[in-house]
Enzyme design. Structure first.
Site, PDB file in Angstrom:
ATOM      1  N   CYS A   5     -25.341 -23.027 -16.385  1.00 12.72           N
ATOM      2  CA  CYS A   5     -25.749 -22.853 -17.789  1.00 12.72           C
ATOM      3  C   CYS A   5     -26.865 -21.807 -17.868  1.00 12.72           C
ATOM      4  CB  CYS A   5     -26.211 -24.174 -18.391  1.00 12.72           C
ATOM      5  SG  CYS A   5     -24.859 -25.289 -18.828  1.00 12.72           S
ATOM      6  N   ASP A  28     -19.600 -14.939  -6.362  1.00  9.59           N
ATOM      7  CA  ASP A  28     -20.247 -16.024  -5.627  1.00  9.59           C
ATOM      8  C   ASP A  28     -21.336 -15.434  -4.741  1.00  9.59           C
ATOM      9  OD1 ASP A  28     -19.212 -19.160  -4.727  1.00  9.59           O
ATOM     10  OD2 ASP A  28     -20.694 -18.127  -3.468  1.00  9.59           O
ATOM     11  N   HIS A  44     -20.868 -26.284 -21.260  1.00  7.77           N
ATOM     12  CA  HIS A  44     -20.974 -27.124 -20.062  1.00  7.77           C
ATOM     13  C   HIS A  44     -19.899 -28.214 -20.014  1.00  7.77           C
ATOM     14  CE1 HIS A  44     -23.049 -28.958 -16.618  1.00  7.77           C
ATOM     15  NE2 HIS A  44     -22.509 -30.065 -17.096  1.00  7.77           N
ATOM     16  N   HIS A  93     -21.032 -28.051 -12.762  1.00  4.06           N
ATOM     17  CA  HIS A  93     -20.555 -27.333 -13.945  1.00  4.06           C
ATOM     18  C   HIS A  93     -19.212 -26.759 -13.520  1.00  4.06           C
ATOM     19  CE1 HIS A  93     -21.564 -24.394 -17.472  1.00  4.06           C
ATOM     20  NE2 HIS A  93     -20.314 -24.152 -17.103  1.00  4.06           N
ATOM     21  N   HIS A  95     -16.201 -24.974 -12.289  1.00  2.00           N
ATOM     22  CA  HIS A  95     -16.025 -23.574 -11.891  1.00  2.00           C
ATOM     23  C   HIS A  95     -14.779 -23.457 -11.036  1.00  2.00           C
ATOM     24  CE1 HIS A  95     -18.662 -25.590  -8.986  1.00  2.00           C
ATOM     25  NE2 HIS A  95     -18.117 -24.836  -8.053  1.00  2.00           N
TER      26      HIS A  95
END
Ligand code: AMP
Length: 118
Positions: A5, A28, A44, A93, A95
């Protein structure tokens, strides 16, 4: 506020590859392949357990656009989301790891020996 976030809010820097109103893709920090991008919903969501079908529809189109931009759509790639403790999820979160850029390994993935469960 969670780590990703903060990246969405640009409070933490990231190498952003693609961004739309609802989704973001950034490199990444610890790449495991020549191409290793994380694609996230900006809103989120803890993990795949909670994601709506509507968000998944948007994510699918976004990841398809991302792989074209990265020119890995034809050569191939892998899309992974880790869920919870056994899945190895470190950042809570949602991904999607988008991995490519060379031939990927497909190896023994579990701590337990699969043969013990046959
Ligand atoms: P997971 O283990 O599926 O939760 O994956 C979390 C991923 O986030 C790992 O591959 C980390 O290398 C990556 N990561 C952690 N912090 C950052 C950051 N600040 N910017 C980019 N990637 C990150």
């Amino acid at each position: 506020m969670c780590l990703f976030c903060k990246i969405v809010d640009k409070k933490i820097p990231a190498n952003i590859e693609l961004e739309s109103d609802d989704f973001m893709a950034f490199h990444d920090i610890n790449p495991k392949a020549p191409v290793h991008i994380l694609a996230i919903p900006k809103l989120h969501v803890d993990s795949f357990n909670e994601v709506s079908a509507q968000t998944m529809g948007g994510m699918t189109a976004f990841i398809q656009e991302l792989t074209k931009k990265l020119a890995i759509d034809k050569s191939g790639y892998r899309v992974i989301t880790n869920v919870g403790e056994n899945g190895g999820q470190e950042v809570k979160h949602l991904h999607w790891h988008v991995l490519g850029g060379s031939k990927l390994k497909w190896d023994h993935l579990a701590d337990a020996d699969p043969k013990d469960f046959l």
